[in-house]
Scaffold this motif. Structure first.
Motif, mmCIF file in Angstrom:
data_model
loop_
_atom_site.group_PDB
_atom_site.id
_atom_site.type_symbol
_atom_site.label_atom_id
_atom_site.label_comp_id
_atom_site.label_asym_id
_atom_site.label_seq_id
_atom_site.Cartn_x
_atom_site.Cartn_y
_atom_site.Cartn_z
ATOM 1 N N TYR A 153 0.589 -1.073 -0.135
ATOM 2 C CA TYR A 153 -0.087 -0.089 -0.179
ATOM 3 C C TYR A 153 1.035 1.323 -0.027
ATOM 4 O O TYR A 153 0.490 2.311 -0.715
ATOM 5 C CB TYR A 153 -0.995 -0.142 1.040
ATOM 6 N N ASN A 156 -8.273 2.766 -3.358
ATOM 7 C CA ASN A 156 -8.393 3.490 -2.383
ATOM 8 C C ASN A 156 -9.150 3.040 -1.036
ATOM 9 O O ASN A 156 -10.040 3.234 -0.672
ATOM 10 C CB ASN A 156 -9.223 4.774 -2.490
ATOM 11 N N VAL A 157 -8.764 1.680 -0.883
ATOM 12 C CA VAL A 157 -9.338 0.808 0.311
ATOM 13 C C VAL A 157 -8.760 1.242 1.584
ATOM 14 O O VAL A 157 -7.669 1.589 1.671
ATOM 15 C CB VAL A 157 -8.686 -0.581 0.034
ATOM 16 N N SER A 158 -9.473 1.304 2.400
ATOM 17 C CA SER A 158 -9.143 1.858 3.856
ATOM 18 C C SER A 158 -8.160 0.565 4.478
ATOM 19 O O SER A 158 -8.628 -0.455 4.738
ATOM 20 C CB SER A 158 -10.356 2.039 4.856
ATOM 21 N N ILE A 159 -6.950 0.996 4.508
ATOM 22 C CA ILE A 159 -5.967 -0.049 4.502
ATOM 23 C C ILE A 159 -5.965 -0.687 5.995
ATOM 24 O O ILE A 159 -5.803 -2.076 6.326
ATOM 25 C CB ILE A 159 -4.470 0.442 4.476
#
Length: 194
Positions: free
Chosen positions: A55, A133-136
């Motif tokens: 990421y 844009n995934v919430s990591i």
């Protein structure tokens, strides 16, 4: 990505670690929960950590390649999934996973190598997360927990049933990753909408 999609992706990613944990289960004459949990922790921590690294790397290039990010996600997930399917069809056994001395089964050096080997694909998924844009934090937490649970269970399953489930787990994980990549591509091209 929705929670359901992340869950399915996490299960797919955990299948490599599960397959190796099944082999580890064959190595123990008697299973202790602490041993199974140790295997699960090694794999879970690395499976959660590698996407963070991916990421961070992916965020560096997100702006430059945002127009083709869905293609990158599709290719990365497709290649990882295809490799898992190929490994499942190779009919490899658990050779090289067991140590000659049962007391060395959880040796940090060998567990480190296995944890890295089973989590390299998670690094590429982390790059995909940056583009999508995934919430990591929730994503890697879910991946880590699912891998920990699957790997811990895999030690017991391998001990009880042998390596019969290893290739099926890798095949299933590979199919899941290929389908997730295909779904991402179809959504971004406007062909599917979920």
């Amino acid at each position: 990505m929705s929670f359901g999609e992340l869950f399915i992706l996490a299960v797919g990613l955990s299948m490599d670690a599960f397959a190796v944990a099944v082999c580890k289960g064959l190595c123990f004459r008697k299973i202790k929960f602490g041993n199974a949990l140790t295997v699960g922790l090694w794999f879970g921590i690395f499976q959660a950590g590698m996407p963070v690294i991916g990421y961070i790397l992916g965020v560096q290039f997100r702006e430059q390649i945002s127009a083709v990010d869905h293609w990158i996600a599709f290719v990365l997930l497709g290649l990882i999934g295809a490799n898992m399917i190929k490994e499942a069809c190779a009919k490899e056994d658990c050779e090289g996973v067991c140590s000659a001395d049962e007391d060395m089964e959880l040796n940090p050096k060998s567990m480190l190598m296995l944890a890295i080997a089973t989590s390299i694909d998670a690094l590429a998924v982390g790059i995909t997360f940056a583009f999508l844009n995934v919430s990591i934090v929730p994503a890697v937490s879910l991946i880590g927990v699912i891998t920990l649970v699957c790997s811990t269970a895999g030690v017991y399953i391998g001990h009880a049933f042998g390596a019969r489930l290893k290739s099926k787990a890798e095949l299933g994980g590979g199919i899941i990753l290929v389908l997730m990549g295909f779904k991402i591509l179809m959504e971004h091209l406007g062909i599917l909408s979920f």
